[in-house]
Design a protein around this motif. Structure first.
Motif, mmCIF file in Angstrom:
data_model
loop_
_atom_site.group_PDB
_atom_site.id
_atom_site.type_symbol
_atom_site.label_atom_id
_atom_site.label_comp_id
_atom_site.label_asym_id
_atom_site.label_seq_id
_atom_site.Cartn_x
_atom_site.Cartn_y
_atom_site.Cartn_z
ATOM 1 N N TRP A 1 -65.017 8.136 -100.429
ATOM 2 C CA TRP A 1 -64.543 9.480 -100.769
ATOM 3 C C TRP A 1 -63.227 9.814 -100.072
ATOM 4 C CZ3 TRP A 1 -66.958 11.733 -104.662
ATOM 5 C CH2 TRP A 1 -68.293 11.409 -104.908
ATOM 6 N N LEU A 2 -63.054 9.288 -98.871
ATOM 7 C CA LEU A 2 -61.916 9.678 -98.049
ATOM 8 C C LEU A 2 -60.605 9.059 -98.516
ATOM 9 C CD1 LEU A 2 -60.840 11.115 -95.512
ATOM 10 C CD2 LEU A 2 -61.517 9.093 -94.187
ATOM 11 N N LEU A 3 -60.607 7.782 -98.856
ATOM 12 C CA LEU A 3 -59.367 7.077 -99.157
ATOM 13 C C LEU A 3 -58.610 7.697 -100.344
ATOM 14 C CD1 LEU A 3 -57.488 4.780 -98.406
ATOM 15 C CD2 LEU A 3 -58.850 3.247 -99.862
ATOM 16 N N PRO A 4 -59.252 7.960 -101.491
ATOM 17 C CA PRO A 4 -58.499 8.569 -102.605
ATOM 18 C C PRO A 4 -57.904 9.937 -102.230
ATOM 19 C CG PRO A 4 -60.616 7.728 -103.359
ATOM 20 C CD PRO A 4 -60.650 7.672 -101.868
ATOM 21 N N CYS A 5 -58.603 10.671 -101.391
ATOM 22 C CA CYS A 5 -58.105 11.996 -100.990
ATOM 23 C C CYS A 5 -56.876 11.862 -100.100
ATOM 24 C CB CYS A 5 -59.203 12.762 -100.263
ATOM 25 S SG CYS A 5 -60.603 13.199 -101.311
ATOM 26 N N LEU A 6 -56.906 10.911 -99.167
ATOM 27 C CA LEU A 6 -55.747 10.686 -98.309
ATOM 28 C C LEU A 6 -54.544 10.227 -99.130
ATOM 29 C CD1 LEU A 6 -57.397 8.923 -95.235
ATOM 30 C CD2 LEU A 6 -56.263 11.152 -95.235
ATOM 31 N N GLU A 7 -54.793 9.363 -100.097
ATOM 32 C CA GLU A 7 -53.703 8.893 -100.956
ATOM 33 C C GLU A 7 -53.088 10.044 -101.750
ATOM 34 O OE1 GLU A 7 -55.748 5.922 -103.182
ATOM 35 O OE2 GLU A 7 -55.281 4.296 -101.773
ATOM 36 N N LYS A 8 -53.932 10.960 -102.210
ATOM 37 C CA LYS A 8 -53.423 12.093 -102.989
ATOM 38 C C LYS A 8 -52.629 13.047 -102.106
ATOM 39 C CE LYS A 8 -54.797 15.368 -106.555
ATOM 40 N NZ LYS A 8 -55.911 15.882 -107.394
ATOM 41 N N ILE A 9 -53.123 13.308 -100.900
ATOM 42 C CA ILE A 9 -52.401 14.178 -99.972
ATOM 43 C C ILE A 9 -51.050 13.561 -99.610
ATOM 44 C CG2 ILE A 9 -52.401 15.041 -97.594
ATOM 45 C CD1 ILE A 9 -55.355 15.584 -97.876
ATOM 46 N N TYR A 10 -51.038 12.245 -99.396
ATOM 47 C CA TYR A 10 -49.794 11.545 -99.066
ATOM 48 C C TYR A 10 -48.799 11.659 -100.224
ATOM 49 C CZ TYR A 10 -46.560 7.701 -98.182
ATOM 50 O OH TYR A 10 -45.425 6.946 -98.001
ATOM 51 N N ALA A 11 -49.265 11.440 -101.444
ATOM 52 C CA ALA A 11 -48.379 11.521 -102.618
ATOM 53 C C ALA A 11 -47.812 12.929 -102.780
ATOM 54 C CB ALA A 11 -49.140 11.097 -103.871
ATOM 55 N N ASN A 12 -48.664 13.946 -102.593
ATOM 56 C CA ASN A 12 -48.194 15.335 -102.707
ATOM 57 C C ASN A 12 -47.142 15.652 -101.646
ATOM 58 O OD1 ASN A 12 -49.952 15.743 -104.827
ATOM 59 N ND2 ASN A 12 -51.524 16.776 -103.589
ATOM 60 N N GLU A 13 -47.378 15.196 -100.438
ATOM 61 C CA GLU A 13 -46.431 15.457 -99.356
ATOM 62 C C GLU A 13 -45.096 14.745 -99.623
ATOM 63 O OE1 GLU A 13 -45.171 17.101 -95.700
ATOM 64 O OE2 GLU A 13 -46.936 17.515 -96.944
ATOM 65 N N LYS A 14 -45.176 13.532 -100.107
ATOM 66 C CA LYS A 14 -43.959 12.765 -100.400
ATOM 67 C C LYS A 14 -43.141 13.443 -101.496
ATOM 68 C CE LYS A 14 -42.505 8.007 -101.398
ATOM 69 N NZ LYS A 14 -42.970 6.618 -101.687
ATOM 70 N N THR A 15 -43.821 13.934 -102.521
ATOM 71 C CA THR A 15 -43.136 14.626 -103.624
ATOM 72 C C THR A 15 -42.483 15.915 -103.133
ATOM 73 O OG1 THR A 15 -44.719 13.731 -105.228
ATOM 74 C CG2 THR A 15 -43.452 15.666 -105.896
ATOM 75 N N ALA A 16 -43.201 16.668 -102.304
ATOM 76 C CA ALA A 16 -42.673 17.931 -101.794
ATOM 77 C C ALA A 16 -41.441 17.703 -100.927
ATOM 78 C CB ALA A 16 -43.753 18.663 -101.005
ATOM 79 N N ARG A 17 -41.467 16.660 -100.089
ATOM 80 C CA ARG A 17 -40.320 16.371 -99.229
ATOM 81 C C ARG A 17 -39.112 15.928 -100.061
ATOM 82 N NH1 ARG A 17 -42.301 13.601 -93.546
ATOM 83 N NH2 ARG A 17 -43.954 15.103 -93.068
ATOM 84 N N ALA A 18 -39.366 15.139 -101.101
ATOM 85 C CA ALA A 18 -38.268 14.698 -101.970
ATOM 86 C C ALA A 18 -37.609 15.894 -102.650
ATOM 87 C CB ALA A 18 -38.792 13.709 -103.010
ATOM 88 N N ALA A 19 -38.422 16.883 -103.042
ATOM 89 C CA ALA A 19 -37.872 18.086 -103.681
ATOM 90 C C ALA A 19 -36.998 18.872 -102.712
ATOM 91 C CB ALA A 19 -39.014 18.955 -104.198
ATOM 92 N N LEU A 20 -37.408 18.954 -101.453
ATOM 93 C CA LEU A 20 -36.608 19.666 -100.447
ATOM 94 C C LEU A 20 -35.279 18.948 -100.197
ATOM 95 C CD1 LEU A 20 -39.326 20.661 -97.804
ATOM 96 C CD2 LEU A 20 -38.083 22.200 -99.338
ATOM 97 N N ILE A 21 -35.335 17.629 -100.152
ATOM 98 C CA ILE A 21 -34.112 16.855 -99.938
ATOM 99 C C ILE A 21 -33.153 17.040 -101.115
ATOM 100 C CG2 ILE A 21 -33.187 14.514 -99.746
ATOM 101 C CD1 ILE A 21 -35.762 13.777 -98.211
ATOM 102 N N ALA A 22 -33.706 17.024 -102.328
ATOM 103 C CA ALA A 22 -32.874 17.183 -103.525
ATOM 104 C C ALA A 22 -32.177 18.547 -103.552
ATOM 105 C CB ALA A 22 -33.725 17.006 -104.773
ATOM 106 N N LYS A 23 -32.819 19.551 -102.971
ATOM 107 C CA LYS A 23 -32.225 20.892 -102.925
ATOM 108 C C LYS A 23 -31.297 21.080 -101.734
ATOM 109 C CE LYS A 23 -36.023 23.213 -105.353
ATOM 110 N NZ LYS A 23 -37.087 24.242 -105.272
ATOM 111 N N GLY A 24 -31.177 20.040 -100.913
ATOM 112 C CA GLY A 24 -30.300 20.128 -99.761
ATOM 113 C C GLY A 24 -30.859 20.929 -98.612
ATOM 114 N N CYS A 25 -32.180 21.145 -98.619
ATOM 115 C CA CYS A 25 -32.805 21.945 -97.556
ATOM 116 C C CYS A 25 -32.959 21.149 -96.268
ATOM 117 C CB CYS A 25 -34.158 22.462 -98.019
ATOM 118 S SG CYS A 25 -34.057 23.555 -99.448
ATOM 119 N N VAL A 26 -33.098 19.821 -96.383
ATOM 120 C CA VAL A 26 -33.256 18.965 -95.208
ATOM 121 C C VAL A 26 -32.384 17.735 -95.394
ATOM 122 C CG1 VAL A 26 -35.590 19.728 -94.649
ATOM 123 C CG2 VAL A 26 -35.265 17.829 -96.239
ATOM 124 N N ASN A 27 -32.106 17.048 -94.302
ATOM 125 C CA ASN A 27 -31.290 15.832 -94.380
ATOM 126 C C ASN A 27 -32.137 14.648 -94.836
ATOM 127 O OD1 ASN A 27 -29.019 17.177 -93.474
ATOM 128 N ND2 ASN A 27 -29.625 16.901 -91.310
#
Length: 652
Positions: free
Chosen positions: A626-652
């Motif tokens: 049960w744990l592994l798929p949830c961790l993978e999903k949280i990781y993917a969501n976090e990666k997508t969110a960070r990429a969006a911030l970088i694309a907007k120039g909010c972070v380096n």
């Protein structure tokens, strides 16, 4: 409106001049009370020193104003100010309005209401419009939730057994588990004399319809009338432990000819029965008469003066009685002024549960028992009858019904009905023989991921107590973060539960929004506030699969992840509940976090922190599944969110 108020005041002055010397209220202007928080009590209520303990339970409430429990809630005082500020007449301009009253005295021959002179009684029409078939709820044919009867051996392993019944139970949203033996009574852990708690006051008639119809119209008109006389009602009058239903009292008294006719005929006892006044109420007739004198008698005189003038102006025309005109005005205004009703429902943002009193468990049981006896004086409070009566009140919404509910009582400060185990070993997943599941330890067992939480969370890792009376309600909701919950009834009568499976939650939410669009447009997070009920029949009509079950003392009710549930007490009940989280809950935890982010709602604990803690502690193969798929999903969501911030120039 100003002309109407002047004429009404003139009618009152004329009535006062013609009234006998022993008029039970002074019609001259009186001093206002200082503040809403210090309401004036009748002398007998505030100075009596020889009342017994039971009476003081009721009288204590009358010495308080009700304040609301949250920022979404509205006090009695605020509600009254809102009503009086509208200053709208329930009349649409007909000659039966008090605005047409003359300065002459009321007739001494005002007849009691038996039937309308036009041949059709408005009273009977009104009653028929609000009728309720006692077989209606039975005919809803709501399916029953599954009931499980574990063996003694199965019962010794609570989380393993719940996992075993999950495939069936989650299809219904809720289920009942009946232990294989009786438990020790709650009193072995709790002293009813010293267990004290504060209640919330619930207006059951407003759990679906915030607008209370004719009663609201009448109170708004009465507030306007009293303000013109310089006698503003600073808070709702308290009587027999709850808000006095001024509309019902005025109607019942004037159906019988008015204050003096009821007094001369010794009819106040009949009024007490109709208002369901308890036998613990201190000097019930005297107190009721005092409230009538203070708030309603002058209005009665004004209406009678206006009615006499109407008869003199049109002597050859048949007219309904005075009280039938009052009822007609309120009903017609309620039906023809949808905008005002919309305004009332718009005030749902301010709706909530009022702060009640502090009771001991012993005193609350007396209060609850007394309330049940006055509501069902013939003892016909079987489960079907109580369920029917509850939904009559909620669906009709025209009868003021206010009850106390002691909810969300943290066991760390109030005490638990189960043993509070110190230094609990989470690896011990067995219960002792002949003992019921201990809700203090169940969430911390190894099979529950909460065994890895570092800090306690009230109601999540530690139980809460719930003390109810007849009609005390828990409205439609699902658990925080879509957790499991388990509820145990220690003692009392019954609770009716309704459930909707978690995989039907979106269907349920859509049905609620379509049925109550104005409430949801004003408050999109309505369901998270636990203040709204809808009948299972209405849900069923909207294609929502809903089930029900009846909980008795000693029964456990389990709610499954994301499942919506609601219910009410049939009388005095003491229950205890807690959340728990087996490994199969983890996907729901991720789902709830994503939903909460979208609606800007806070989690009750940090899911990511919990899952990282689980991954670092040598999880079992079952947990990893049960744990592994949830961790993978949280990781993917976090990666997508960070990429969006970088694309907007909010972070380096």
């Amino acid at each position: 409106m100003a002309t109407r108020k002047k004429t009404l005041a003139a009618a009152v002055a004329a009535a006062a001049a013609a009234s006998p010397s022993n008029t039970p209220i002074a019609l001259s202007k009186r001093k206002k009370r200082a503040t809403p928080s210090t309401p004036v009590l009748a002398k007998d209520e505030s100075t009596s020193m020889d009342i017994d303990t039971d009476e003081s339970v009721v009288i204590e409430r009358s010495a308080r104003g009700g304040k609301m429990m949250s920022t979404h809630s509205m006090s009695n005082d605020t509600r009254l100010r809102r009503l009086s500020s509208k200053k709208k007449s329930p009349n649409t301009g007909s000659s039966s309005s008090p605005s047409s009253a003359s300065k002459k005295s009321p007739s001494k021959n005002n007849k009691k209401v038996t039937s309308s002179s036009t041949g059709t009684s408005l009273l009977s029409e009104f009653k028929a419009a609000k009728s309720w078939d006692s077989e209606k709820v039975r005919n809803w044919d709501i399916q029953e939730a599954p009931v499980f009867y574990p063996t003694v051996e199965e019962f010794r392993h609570p989380l393993a057994y719940i996992e075993k019944i999950r495939p069936i139970g989650e299809k219904y949203g809720i289920c009942k588990v009946v232990p294989p033996y009786k438990a020790q009574p709650i009193m072995t852990q709790i002293d009813p004399k010293t267990f004290k708690f504060k209640t919330k006051l619930q207006n059951i008639h407003q759990l679906k319809t915030r607008w209370s119809g004719p009663s609201e119209v009448f109170v708004a008109e009465l507030c306007s009338f009293l303000e013109e006389r310089g006698e503003s009602m600073l808070s709702f009058p308290q009587y027999d432990g709850h808000d006095l239903d001024l509309y019902r009292l005025f109607v019942e008294v004037n159906k019988r000819g008015g204050y003096w006719d009821v007094t001369r005929s010794n009819g106040w006892q009949e009024i007490l029965v109709l208002l369901k006044v308890s036998d613990k109420c201190y000097k019930p007739i005297q107190m009721l008469k005092q409230h009538y004198n203070k708030y309603l008698y002058a209005y009665e005189l004004a209406r009678k003066a206006q009615y006499d003038e109407l008869l003199k102006q049109h002597p050859n025309k048949q007219h309904p009685s005075m009280i039938e005109q009052v009822i007609s005005e309120c009903i017609q205004y309620d039906e023809s002024n949808d905008d005002d009703a919309d305004d009332m429902e718009d005030d749902q943002e301010d709706f909530g549960f009022y702060e009640g009193n502090t009771y001991s468990l012993e005193h609350f049981e007396q209060l609850a028992s007394n309330f049940s006896m006055r509501w069902f004086p013939n003892g016909n409070n079987d489960p079907d009858s109580v369920e029917s009566e509850f939904w009559r009140i909620v669906e009709n919404g025209d009868e003021n019904v206010q009850v106390h509910y002691g909810s969300d009582l943290d066991v760390r400060t109030h005490g638990s009905g189960f043993e509070r185990v110190k230094d609990f070993d989470p690896n011990n997943e067995e219960t002792h023989p002949k003992e019921h599941w201990n809700l203090n330890t169940l969430p911390k067992m190894k099979r529950s991921v909460f065994s890895h939480l570092t800090d306690p969370v009230s109601g999540v890792t530690d139980p809460m107590m719930y003390v109810g009376m007849l009609f005390s309600s828990f409205c439609w909701h699902n658990e925080d973060n879509y957790l499991y919950s388990i509820n145990y009834m220690h003692t009392g009568t019954y609770k009716t539960w309704y459930g909707v499976a978690g995989d039907q939650s979106e269907v349920f939410e859509r049905a609620m929004q379509e049925s109550l669009p104005k409430l949801f447009s004003k408050t999109p997070n309505l369901l998270s506030m636990l203040i709204t009920m809808m009948s299972p029949a209405a849900l069923k009509e909207s294609k929502v699969p809903v089930c029900r079950t009846l909980q008795s003392p000693g029964d456990f009710i389990i709610t499954f992840p994301q499942a919506y549930h609601a219910g009410f007490s049939h009388g005095f009940t003491v229950a205890e509940a807690v959340n728990f989280a087996p490994a199969d809950w983890l996907p729901y935890g991720v789902k709830s976090t994503e939903h909460y982010q979208a609606v800007h709602r806070t989690n009750v604990f940090c899911l990511e922190q919990l899952m990282m803690a689980l991954s670092k502690r040598a999880p079992s193969p079952e947990l990893i599944k049960w744990l592994l798929p949830c961790l993978e999903k949280i990781y993917a969501n976090e990666k997508t969110a960070r990429a969006a911030l970088i694309a907007k120039g909010c972070v380096n």
